[in-house]
Design an enzyme around this catalytic site. Structure first.
Site, PDB file in Angstrom:
ATOM      1  N   ILE A   7      31.814  -3.853 -19.942  1.00 31.84           N
ATOM      2  CA  ILE A   7      32.621  -4.668 -20.854  1.00 31.84           C
ATOM      3  C   ILE A   7      32.193  -4.444 -22.298  1.00 31.84           C
ATOM      4  O   ILE A   7      33.022  -4.392 -23.210  1.00 31.84           O
ATOM      5  CB  ILE A   7      32.520  -6.162 -20.468  1.00 31.84           C
ATOM      6  CG1 ILE A   7      33.285  -6.419 -19.157  1.00 31.84           C
ATOM      7  CG2 ILE A   7      33.050  -7.062 -21.583  1.00 31.84           C
ATOM      8  CD1 ILE A   7      33.053  -7.800 -18.576  1.00 31.84           C
ATOM      9  N   GLY A  28       4.775  -0.579   2.852  1.00 31.67           N
ATOM     10  CA  GLY A  28       5.634  -1.371   1.990  1.00 31.67           C
ATOM     11  C   GLY A  28       6.327  -2.406   2.848  1.00 31.67           C
ATOM     12  O   GLY A  28       5.780  -3.465   3.172  1.00 31.67           O
ATOM     13  N   GLU A  41      10.124  -8.582  -3.053  1.00 33.12           N
ATOM     14  CA  GLU A  41      10.254  -9.734  -2.140  1.00 33.12           C
ATOM     15  C   GLU A  41      11.018  -9.334  -0.874  1.00 33.12           C
ATOM     16  O   GLU A  41      11.796 -10.118  -0.318  1.00 33.12           O
ATOM     17  CB  GLU A  41      10.962 -10.927  -2.817  1.00 33.12           C
ATOM     18  CG  GLU A  41      10.313 -11.401  -4.090  1.00 33.12           C
ATOM     19  CD  GLU A  41       9.074 -12.228  -3.850  1.00 33.12           C
ATOM     20  OE1 GLU A  41       8.628 -12.304  -2.697  1.00 33.12           O
ATOM     21  OE2 GLU A  41       8.529 -12.768  -4.819  1.00 33.12           O
ATOM     22  N   GLU A 101       0.839  -1.191   0.000  1.00 33.25           N
ATOM     23  CA  GLU A 101       0.000   0.000   0.000  1.00 33.25           C
ATOM     24  C   GLU A 101       0.883   1.254   0.000  1.00 33.25           C
ATOM     25  O   GLU A 101       2.077   1.165   0.270  1.00 33.25           O
ATOM     26  CB  GLU A 101      -0.924  -0.008   1.226  1.00 33.25           C
ATOM     27  CG  GLU A 101      -1.877  -1.191   1.246  1.00 33.25           C
ATOM     28  CD  GLU A 101      -2.808  -1.185   2.443  1.00 33.25           C
ATOM     29  OE1 GLU A 101      -2.736  -0.242   3.272  1.00 33.25           O
ATOM     30  OE2 GLU A 101      -3.612  -2.130   2.559  1.00 33.25           O
ATOM     31  N   PRO A 102       0.293   2.421  -0.288  1.00 34.64           N
ATOM     32  CA  PRO A 102       1.102   3.643  -0.327  1.00 34.64           C
ATOM     33  C   PRO A 102       1.905   3.883   0.946  1.00 34.64           C
ATOM     34  O   PRO A 102       3.032   4.382   0.897  1.00 34.64           O
ATOM     35  CB  PRO A 102       0.056   4.743  -0.546  1.00 34.64           C
ATOM     36  CG  PRO A 102      -1.042   4.067  -1.305  1.00 34.64           C
ATOM     37  CD  PRO A 102      -1.091   2.683  -0.737  1.00 34.64           C
ATOM     38  N   GLU A 160      17.831  -4.607   2.074  1.00 37.50           N
ATOM     39  CA  GLU A 160      18.081  -4.134   3.431  1.00 37.50           C
ATOM     40  C   GLU A 160      17.194  -4.891   4.429  1.00 37.50           C
ATOM     41  O   GLU A 160      17.651  -5.285   5.512  1.00 37.50           O
ATOM     42  CB  GLU A 160      17.812  -2.629   3.513  1.00 37.50           C
ATOM     43  CG  GLU A 160      18.831  -1.759   2.796  1.00 37.50           C
ATOM     44  CD  GLU A 160      18.667  -1.771   1.278  1.00 37.50           C
ATOM     45  OE1 GLU A 160      19.622  -1.387   0.578  1.00 37.50           O
ATOM     46  OE2 GLU A 160      17.578  -2.168   0.786  1.00 37.50           O
ATOM     47  N   GLY A 210      31.017  -1.729 -23.443  1.00 39.61           N
ATOM     48  CA  GLY A 210      31.264  -0.346 -23.826  1.00 39.61           C
ATOM     49  C   GLY A 210      30.010   0.329 -24.354  1.00 39.61           C
ATOM     50  O   GLY A 210      28.915   0.145 -23.817  1.00 39.61           O
TER      51      GLY A 210
END
Length: 383
Positions: free
Chosen positions: A341, A133, A367, A129-130, A371, A343
């Protein structure tokens, strides 16, 4: 502590079957769907029809009847080709399929799961939800009992498949208890056809235009009381167990993206010449490839360890969190190196490494952010 585990011939056969399917069915069509910006529903269906949609679940509910090591291997191979589809399968198997199979009624399992695992039903978990989280205790969406129905009201965001879902598992507060207590899981078949369901918008995101992440509102949406999964007020526990499975799947996706980045870089470094020799001959590039190969294998071993623990019936909260954060951090690191790699070519959409980089970033966030996964591990050290 990592214990010994083995892969058997069946696991190697599963990898070969999944790799062959991806090369033949998925890879030739990725550009088509990315260019059109549409969700690859027909490829999602093809995955289920081929038996890769519900690998660790019983045959009688549409699953493959295999183990979690087979599941991890399948997810790795799908993500190596196109992580978007692997993520969709992980929603089906982990976040939605697990709580229904483990805590749902026989009727719910028999009615809802076959379509989900066989690819005919695109599922979604409506949790975030806003203002809720990582802090699920702040969830405000409610489900109120009214006779023989639940009435759902609330606001959800970042719901994978939200605007296209054929089935939705909604996390809602059914009791007035604060915090985690009082949260329940309620199944909502065919949400798009129900009054009280509103698609606010699809959220443009880094992964690409084919990804479907939605903002939704529920305004008096009604479903039968029998659609409650398990016991009222136990939903948070059910989701936490489902996240253990989802994190194994996400870790495997990280391994798949890392493998794709490594293989693309190895091939490019062997073909690309500068100063009269392939760039793989330069020590700076050779050392990068060596480190990428080592990190990929370490992530794979952590992931298979978590899957093996689950196959032995162990609770895998710590092992899955370790595998998830390490494998997805590895995918981010390796995809960044792959772009370097390559470039200027790596910065273009002519090569797949820019897509790997976009995909890897999302895996570090969903998921449980990495942290949060580190916090889970730290807390378990003192449990």
């Amino acid at each position: 502590m990592i214990t010994h585990f083995e892969l058997e011939d069946t696991h190697r056969e599963q990898r070969e079957a999944a790799r062959g399917f991806c090369e033949e069915t998925i890879e030739p069509r990725i550009e088509e769907f990315e260019d059109s910006g549409t969700f690859p529903r027909e490829l999602f269906e093809a995955i289920g029809e081929a038996g890769f949609g519900g690998v660790p679940y019983p045959n009688e509910v549409g699953g493959g009847g295999d183990d979690y090591r087979s599941y991890a291997i399948t997810m790795e191979e799908l993500a190596r080709s196109w992580k978007l589809l692997a993520g969709g399968v992980n929603v089906a198997c982990g976040l939605v399929g697990y709580p229904i199979d483990t805590f749902g009624s026989d009727s719910q399992r028999e009615t809802w799961l076959p379509g989900i695992f066989r690819g005919a039903t695109v599922p979604a978990l409506a949790m975030t939800e806003p203002e809720a989280g990582s802090d699920a205790a702040s969830m405000e969406t409610t489900a109120t009992r009214d006779g023989d129905e639940w009435v759902i009201d609330g606001h959800k965001v970042w719901i994978t498949h939200g605007s296209i879902a054929d089935f939705m598992l909604v996390v809602a507060r059914t009791e007035s208890d604060s915090g985690h207590a009082g949260l329940s899981l309620i199944g909502v078949p065919d949400p798009l056809d129900r009054p009280g369901f509103e698609i606010v918008r699809d959220i443009p995101c880094m992964e690409g235009p084919s990804a479907v992440e939605s903002e939704l509102r529920f305004d008096g949406l009604r479903v039968p009381a029998d659609n409650l999964v398990g016991e009222a007020g136990r939903g948070f526990r059910y989701v936490m167990e489902a996240l253990d499975i989802g994190r194994i799947g996400t870790a495997a996706q990280g391994v798949g993206v890392a493998t794709g980045a490594l293989e693309a870089s190895r091939e490019f470094a062997g073909d690309r010449e500068q100063f009269g020799q392939p760039i793989k001959e330069f020590q700076g590039i050779g050392f990068k490839l060596a480190e990428m190969a080592t990190e990929t294998e370490a992530a794979r071993l952590l992931t298979l360890h978590a899957a093996s623990e689950r196959d032995r019936g162990e609770r895998v909260t710590q092992a899955a969190a370790m595998a998830k954060y390490y494998a997805t951090d590895t995918a981010m690191e390796l995809s960044t190196e792959a772009v370097q790699i390559h470039g200027a070519r790596g910065y273009s959409k002519d090569y797949p490494v820019e897509r790997y980089m976009r995909e890897a970033k999302g895996m570090q966030i969903y998921e449980g952010t990495n942290e949060i996964n580190r916090l889970v591990i730290a807390n378990r050290l003192y449990a």
